[in-house]
Design a protein around this motif. Structure first.
Motif, PDB file in Angstrom:
ATOM      1  N   ILE A 378      41.190  35.279  54.153  1.00 23.63           N
ATOM      2  CA  ILE A 378      40.105  36.173  54.551  1.00 23.63           C
ATOM      3  C   ILE A 378      40.439  37.629  54.283  1.00 23.63           C
ATOM      4  N   ASN A 379      41.713  38.010  54.300  1.00 21.39           N
ATOM      5  CA  ASN A 379      42.050  39.402  53.998  1.00 21.39           C
ATOM      6  C   ASN A 379      41.576  39.784  52.602  1.00 21.39           C
ATOM      7  N   GLN A 380      41.757  38.875  51.647  1.00 20.44           N
ATOM      8  CA  GLN A 380      41.301  39.136  50.291  1.00 20.44           C
ATOM      9  C   GLN A 380      39.783  39.036  50.195  1.00 20.44           C
ATOM     10  N   ALA A 381      39.197  38.014  50.813  1.00 20.84           N
ATOM     11  CA  ALA A 381      37.751  37.832  50.753  1.00 20.84           C
ATOM     12  C   ALA A 381      37.022  39.021  51.378  1.00 20.84           C
ATOM     13  N   LYS A 382      37.563  39.564  52.467  1.00 23.00           N
ATOM     14  CA  LYS A 382      36.943  40.718  53.116  1.00 23.00           C
ATOM     15  C   LYS A 382      36.972  41.935  52.196  1.00 23.00           C
ATOM     16  N   ARG A 383      38.120  42.180  51.554  1.00 22.22           N
ATOM     17  CA  ARG A 383      38.241  43.323  50.653  1.00 22.22           C
ATOM     18  C   ARG A 383      37.225  43.224  49.514  1.00 22.22           C
ATOM     19  N   VAL A 384      37.096  42.019  48.942  1.00 20.08           N
ATOM     20  CA  VAL A 384      36.140  41.825  47.845  1.00 20.08           C
ATOM     21  C   VAL A 384      34.714  41.972  48.347  1.00 20.08           C
ATOM     22  N   ALA A 385      34.415  41.425  49.530  1.00 20.91           N
ATOM     23  CA  ALA A 385      33.059  41.502  50.077  1.00 20.91           C
ATOM     24  C   ALA A 385      32.643  42.949  50.312  1.00 20.91           C
ATOM     25  N   GLU A 386      33.536  43.753  50.845  1.00 26.95           N
ATOM     26  CA  GLU A 386      33.213  45.164  51.091  1.00 26.95           C
ATOM     27  C   GLU A 386      32.922  45.884  49.776  1.00 26.95           C
ATOM     28  N   GLN A 387      33.689  45.544  48.738  1.00 24.65           N
ATOM     29  CA  GLN A 387      33.467  46.152  47.432  1.00 24.65           C
ATOM     30  C   GLN A 387      32.100  45.757  46.875  1.00 24.65           C
ATOM     31  N   LEU A 388      31.734  44.484  47.027  1.00 20.10           N
ATOM     32  CA  LEU A 388      30.450  44.003  46.519  1.00 20.10           C
ATOM     33  C   LEU A 388      29.287  44.615  47.279  1.00 20.10           C
ATOM     34  N   ILE A 389      29.425  44.770  48.588  1.00 20.50           N
ATOM     35  CA  ILE A 389      28.354  45.378  49.380  1.00 20.50           C
ATOM     36  C   ILE A 389      28.201  46.847  49.015  1.00 20.50           C
ATOM     37  N   ARG A 390      29.329  47.492  48.712  1.00 17.98           N
ATOM     38  CA  ARG A 390      29.307  48.921  48.420  1.00 17.98           C
ATOM     39  C   ARG A 390      28.655  49.219  47.076  1.00 17.98           C
ATOM     40  N   ASP A 391      29.094  48.546  46.011  1.00 19.59           N
ATOM     41  CA  ASP A 391      28.515  48.873  44.693  1.00 19.59           C
ATOM     42  C   ASP A 391      28.203  47.663  43.828  1.00 19.59           C
ATOM     43  N   ARG A 392      28.205  46.460  44.434  1.00 18.30           N
ATOM     44  CA  ARG A 392      27.771  45.224  43.762  1.00 18.30           C
ATOM     45  C   ARG A 392      28.660  44.801  42.596  1.00 18.30           C
ATOM     46  N   THR A 393      29.752  45.490  42.364  1.00 21.46           N
ATOM     47  CA  THR A 393      30.614  45.193  41.221  1.00 21.46           C
ATOM     48  C   THR A 393      32.039  44.888  41.680  1.00 21.46           C
ATOM     49  N   PRO A 394      32.619  43.776  41.219  1.00 25.40           N
ATOM     50  CA  PRO A 394      34.006  43.484  41.597  1.00 25.40           C
ATOM     51  C   PRO A 394      34.993  44.343  40.806  1.00 25.40           C
ATOM     52  N   ILE A 395      36.120  44.631  41.406  1.00 27.36           N
ATOM     53  CA  ILE A 395      37.188  45.374  40.734  1.00 27.36           C
ATOM     54  C   ILE A 395      38.459  44.523  40.803  1.00 27.36           C
ATOM     55  N   TYR A 396      39.100  44.366  39.645  1.00 30.42           N
ATOM     56  CA  TYR A 396      40.307  43.546  39.560  1.00 30.42           C
ATOM     57  C   TYR A 396      41.523  44.406  39.197  1.00 30.42           C
ATOM     58  N   PRO A 397      42.652  44.190  39.853  1.00 29.38           N
ATOM     59  CA  PRO A 397      43.887  44.853  39.414  1.00 29.38           C
ATOM     60  C   PRO A 397      44.420  44.168  38.158  1.00 29.38           C
ATOM     61  N   VAL A 398      44.994  44.946  37.224  1.00 28.98           N
ATOM     62  CA  VAL A 398      45.490  44.391  35.962  1.00 28.98           C
ATOM     63  C   VAL A 398      46.856  44.974  35.629  1.00 28.98           C
ATOM     64  N   ILE A 399      47.592  44.263  34.776  1.00 26.12           N
ATOM     65  CA  ILE A 399      48.842  44.812  34.257  1.00 26.12           C
ATOM     66  C   ILE A 399      48.712  45.175  32.785  1.00 26.12           C
ATOM     67  N   GLY A 400      47.581  44.808  32.171  1.00 27.36           N
ATOM     68  CA  GLY A 400      47.362  45.176  30.777  1.00 27.36           C
ATOM     69  C   GLY A 400      48.198  44.367  29.807  1.00 27.36           C
ATOM     70  N   ALA A 401      48.310  43.060  30.055  1.00 27.75           N
ATOM     71  CA  ALA A 401      49.051  42.188  29.138  1.00 27.75           C
ATOM     72  C   ALA A 401      48.412  40.811  29.130  1.00 27.75           C
ATOM     73  N   VAL A 402      48.338  40.199  27.958  1.00 27.29           N
ATOM     74  CA  VAL A 402      47.817  38.843  27.812  1.00 27.29           C
ATOM     75  C   VAL A 402      48.954  37.856  28.046  1.00 27.29           C
ATOM     76  N   VAL A 403      48.736  36.919  28.953  1.00 29.29           N
ATOM     77  CA  VAL A 403      49.770  35.927  29.248  1.00 29.29           C
ATOM     78  C   VAL A 403      49.268  34.534  28.911  1.00 29.29           C
ATOM     79  N   ASN A 404      50.191  33.627  28.612  1.00 31.44           N
ATOM     80  CA  ASN A 404      49.857  32.254  28.282  1.00 31.44           C
ATOM     81  C   ASN A 404      49.329  31.552  29.530  1.00 31.44           C
ATOM     82  N   MET A 405      48.141  30.962  29.418  1.00 37.65           N
ATOM     83  CA  MET A 405      47.509  30.327  30.571  1.00 37.65           C
ATOM     84  C   MET A 405      47.594  28.806  30.554  1.00 37.65           C
ATOM     85  N   LYS A 406      48.168  28.236  29.514  1.00 38.11           N
ATOM     86  CA  LYS A 406      48.164  26.782  29.400  1.00 38.11           C
ATOM     87  C   LYS A 406      49.478  26.159  29.803  1.00 38.11           C
TER      88      LYS A 406
END
Length: 493
Positions: A378-406
């Motif tokens: 819920i700590n994460q869900a609350k942070r995302v919910a507040e962001q969505l209520i505020r400006d309707r757009t999600p924000i993601y933290p990034v490191i700026g690197a492509v990693v293997n997902m498979k």
């Protein structure tokens, strides 16, 4: 196709979403993400459609005989209070996670142990089996009672006793007490797309303005041109609209179009960071469309990396460092609250792991609970919910690197190249500034072990843009540690 992602801690599991379709068949779940880590080595692995991901970005589901007996004599003097949850004193109220004293005798939640019921076969089979079992048990019980009365020459073998007011009132902090308080704030969500297809999920009242917190995959089909309706436990139904949704986090906020007359009592939010393995849990939802269903269990694990497919049909995935619970969660529980022993929300139920990759419910192809459910903390869900209520757009933290997902290896491997041959490490980005290069294997983020790309994504997404984290990586067999300040990406595209 490749995208940018970040990871979570410990082993990962992938599971189908838990929204319940309104049609007899559930659409096949998009490709699953690989199980990450040793603790789920016996569970079927799931793999996201993409083979690479940009850290932080989202990649482009014998009948019983009942015969009353004389209750045992009670000793003279004052009697002990009615036991609480797990035989413990009543739990204190308030937010946050709370441990529960060890269970001492009897069945779970103070109920005597019972033989397990026969396997159910689908929603129709479930209702029919329950009703049939009740009728058969009643018939046999009555028949045996009559036979015993004839043998003994008495008119009845039933002994009546007066009601005990102590057992009729529910102890504060008991499961019944928690459910009674929470159910009016839990809603069933019907989502229908423009072409008429849809499904059923769950949500809960977030604030008095009429915002409802749920999963993105519950409302994704109706987000563009479909219809949403919300039904409360009192049967009142309201039209709703999507305020904002974050596909990567699998979080969405919807709002009642006209909340007049609705009883908007927000559920109290706990602190998922203080949850301990073994804490009692209560899940509320609409499994297979059965609204207001309450199940119980414990927190079976924390920080479980989970990559699960999105309900929007695009083959993309969401990532979470999840709370794992053995409370029964099934299709339709998606978006519902996972509560602690004080009745506070500690997670948003989102995915399940199923044996044999789903199926087993009357051949309908629907996945069912095997005691492996996953909730967004819920700590994460609350942070995302507040962001969505505020400006309707999600924000993601990034490191700026492509990693293997498979491939699940000994860490998250930075890919040789990005999408369409672009560099896998963004020039001037956080990873570039920290000295990371293609081929580096990230093995730890702060104190969390990283064993794959999905794990890295789910762990980074527990942070905010601008947070400083410490990455441990290997290059040419040499281990190196570096600090990195997380960047940000706005939106899901």
């Amino acid at each position: 196709m490749s995208t940018e992602n970040e990871g979570a801690a410990v082993p990962s599991a992938a599971g189908p979403r838990t929204e319940s379709p309104t049609s007899p068949q559930v659409p096949p779940v998009p490709p699953e993400a690989p199980a990450v880590g040793p603790s789920l080595d016996k569970a079927p692995a799931q793999t996201p459609a993409d083979t690479a991901g940009q850290a932080g970005n989202v990649p482009p589901q014998d009948p019983a005989q009942h015969q009353a007996q004389q209750p045992p004599a009670q000793p003279a003097g004052p009697q002990p209070p009615n036991p609480g949850w797990y035989g413990a004193p009543p739990a204190a109220t308030g937010g946050g996670a709370g441990g529960v004293p060890p269970y001492a005798g009897g069945g779970p939640w103070g109920v005597p142990p019972m033989a397990p019921p026969p396997r159910r076969k689908g929603v129709g089979g479930l209702v029919a089996a329950v009703v049939a079992a009740a009728l058969i048990a009643g018939g046999v019980g009555g028949g045996v009672g009559y036979w015993a009365a004839e043998r003994s020459g008495e008119s009845s073998t039933t002994i009546s006793s007066s009601a005990d007011p102590k057992t009729e009132s529910r102890v504060p902090g008991s499961v019944a007490d928690i459910a009674n308080k929470a159910l009016p704030s839990v809603v069933t969500i019907e989502a229908q797309s423009g072409n008429g297809e849809g499904g059923t999920g769950t949500g809960f009242v977030y604030d008095k303005q009429g915002h409802i917190l749920t999963n993105n995959h519950v409302v994704a089909s109706a987000a563009e041109s479909g219809k949403l309706s919300v039904t409360f436990s009192d049967g009142k139904q309201y039209a709703a609209e999507v305020v904002g949704r974050a596909q990567g986090y699998d979080v969405a906020v919807i709002k009642l179009r006209d909340p007049a007359g609705a009883k908007l009592n927000p559920l109290p939010l706990g602190d998922s960071g203080k949850v301990a393995v073994g804490d009692a849990t209560v899940a509320i939802g609409a499994p297979f469309g059965l609204s207001g269903t309450v199940t119980t269990g414990i927190v079976s694990a924390k920080k479980r990396p989970v990559a699960s497919s999105d309900g929007g049909g695009g083959g993309q995935a969401s990532y979470m460092s999840a709370l794992q619970t053995d409370a029964s969660i099934n299709p339709g529980n998606s978006g519902g609250p996972l509560l602690n022993a004080q009745g506070a929300v500690i997670g948003v139920n989102s995915a399940i792991q199923s044996a044999g990759n789903g199926g087993g419910f009357g051949g309908q192809g629907q996945a069912g609970s095997i005691g492996l459910g996953f909730a967004i903390p819920i700590n994460q869900a609350k942070r995302v919910a507040e962001q969505l209520i505020r400006d309707r757009t999600p924000i993601y933290p990034v490191i700026g690197a492509v990693v293997n997902m498979k491939d699940a290896a000994n860490g998250a491997v930075i890919a040789p190249s990005g999408t369409n041959g672009a560099p896998s490490v963004t020039a001037g980005g956080p990873a570039d500034k920290a000295g990371l290069k293609p081929g580096d294997v990230i093995t730890k983020l702060d104190d969390t072990l990283i064993d794959s790309g999905p794990t890295l994504i789910s762990e980074i997404w527990t942070h905010r843009p601008g947070d400083k984290v410490t990455l441990t990586y290997t290059r040419d067999g040499k281990q190196t540690t570096t600090d990195i300040v997380l960047g940000e990406r706005r939106g899901d595209n």
